[in-house]
Design an enzyme around this catalytic site. Structure first.
Site, PDB file in Angstrom:
ATOM      1  N   CYS A 276       0.854  -1.188   0.000  1.00 16.60           N
ATOM      2  CA  CYS A 276       0.000   0.000   0.000  1.00 16.60           C
ATOM      3  C   CYS A 276       0.896   1.247   0.000  1.00 16.60           C
ATOM      4  O   CYS A 276       1.637   1.455  -0.957  1.00 16.60           O
ATOM      5  CB  CYS A 276      -0.944  -0.065   1.204  1.00 16.60           C
ATOM      6  SG  CYS A 276      -2.062   1.317   1.441  1.00 16.60           S
TER       7      CYS A 276
ATOM      8  N   HIS B 168      -7.635  -4.017  -3.699  1.00 16.85           N
ATOM      9  CA  HIS B 168      -6.511  -3.463  -2.948  1.00 16.85           C
ATOM     10  C   HIS B 168      -6.323  -4.280  -1.669  1.00 16.85           C
ATOM     11  O   HIS B 168      -7.277  -4.801  -1.105  1.00 16.85           O
ATOM     12  CB  HIS B 168      -6.795  -1.998  -2.606  1.00 16.85           C
ATOM     13  CG  HIS B 168      -5.609  -1.279  -2.052  1.00 16.85           C
ATOM     14  ND1 HIS B 168      -4.563  -0.856  -2.847  1.00 16.85           N
ATOM     15  CD2 HIS B 168      -5.291  -0.910  -0.786  1.00 16.85           C
ATOM     16  CE1 HIS B 168      -3.670  -0.253  -2.094  1.00 16.85           C
ATOM     17  NE2 HIS B 168      -4.078  -0.277  -0.837  1.00 16.85           N
TER      18      HIS B 168
ATOM     19  N   ASP C 161      -8.703  -3.107  -7.850  1.00 16.10           N
ATOM     20  CA  ASP C 161      -8.259  -2.085  -6.891  1.00 16.10           C
ATOM     21  C   ASP C 161      -8.933  -0.758  -7.242  1.00 16.10           C
ATOM     22  O   ASP C 161      -8.672  -0.183  -8.301  1.00 16.10           O
ATOM     23  CB  ASP C 161      -6.743  -1.952  -6.956  1.00 16.10           C
ATOM     24  CG  ASP C 161      -6.158  -1.117  -5.820  1.00 16.10           C
ATOM     25  OD1 ASP C 161      -6.821  -0.160  -5.379  1.00 16.10           O
ATOM     26  OD2 ASP C 161      -5.028  -1.425  -5.397  1.00 16.10           O
TER      27      ASP C 161
END
Length: 290
Positions: free
Chosen positions: A170, A259, A227
């Site tokens: 991330c 994600h 995502d």
């Protein structure tokens, strides 16, 4: 170890020193960050520390000591080293477990708390409050802290700094790309769903797609086609940029993966791409001498 390129030489900071701020976080929180307490406990992977040297350490950086989690095999080493760069939620239990997984694979893995000067996000439940802390963290500070982490590990943790890799998730996925362009000693990087494009700011003057030509190490990007925060077209732009620059990186786009598909403590976890990505990570490091 060769000296790393200074951040200002890569456009990662203005021609001034970054702020000498006092530390807010003196030690790591235990367990999971408040904002991400597990919704599906049965899925959470827990890697034991038995047979490892694992726990919190303090790393001297500009302005004080930065807390970090270090896991490594027992024995004299030297062992190859992996920098583990945190999710937006900081160095909570999932990041520590990633370090233990890497230690069981034979690495010294260190995850520094890179927001330590700006705030303790582990105690925040509101994502907007977390972003307000993270938005104060300059890329230049992060680059310098990571380099100091490598130096500390080489001196205190039997790490072989000539066999250096980096992985991040991330927020840390973006940093993985940037640090692979920053430090010529990095041999390989694996970026998990890190943002690739964006508007420049004082804190983040460059983004991964701006730094492709400066990459010192091959980076494997692991992304999900579902995502919502990283559009597929930006992933394709990065893939094209790597090819145009003649860089030996690779990007995998997992069908239907959201994600944070590696985050086994969250509903976003997807077992198949997470396990495939981990196998690819280990193979990527071995392939490139780490």
């Amino acid at each position: 170890m060769k000296p790393a390129v200074h951040p200002e030489d890569l456009g990662l900071m203005p021609k001034t020193e970054f702020s000498r701020r006092e530390f807010v976080t003196a030690s790591l929180a235990t367990g999971f960050a408040l904002a991400v307490l597990p919704d599906a406990q049965a899925e959470v992977i827990s890697t034991p520390a038995d047979g490892l040297v694992a726990g919190e350490v303090q790393i001297p950086v500009l302005g004080g000591d930065m807390p970090a989690y270090r896991a490594m095999p027992q024995g004299p080493g030297p062992f190859p080293m992996v920098l583990v760069v945190q999710e937006i939620f900081g160095v909570h239990e999932h990041m520590r477990d990633v370090c233990r997984r890497l230690a069981r694979a034979g690495y010294v893995a260190v995850a520094p708390e890179l927001y330590a000067r700006q705030g303790d996000v582990s105690k925040l439940s509101d994502i907007n409050a977390i972003r307000a802390v993270v938005n104060q963290v300059p890329d230049a500070q992060v680059m310098d802290d990571l380099t100091k982490t490598v130096a500390w590990a080489a001196e205190h943790s039997a790490a072989d700094a000539e066999r250096l890799a980096i992985t991040g998730f991330c927020w840390g996925g973006r940093i993985t790309w940037l640090y692979s362009a920053h430090n010529p000693d990095v041999k390989a990087g694996v970026a998990w769903y890190g943002r690739l494009v964006g508007e420049p700011s004082v804190m983040t003057p460059k983004h991964p797609i701006d730094m492709v030509a400066q990459l010192h190490a091959p980076v494997l990007g692991l992304y999900g086609s579902a995502d919502q925060g990283i559009p597929n077209d930006t992933v394709e732009k990065m893939r094209a940029a790597l090819k145009a620059a003649g860089k030996p990186g690779e990007i995998i786009l997992y069908p239907d993966a959201p994600h944070a598909f590696h985050a086994d403590y969250r509903p976003s976890y997807r077992k198949e791409p997470a396990e495939d990505g981990w196998k690819r990570l280990l193979a990527w490091f071995k392939q490139h001498g780490v």
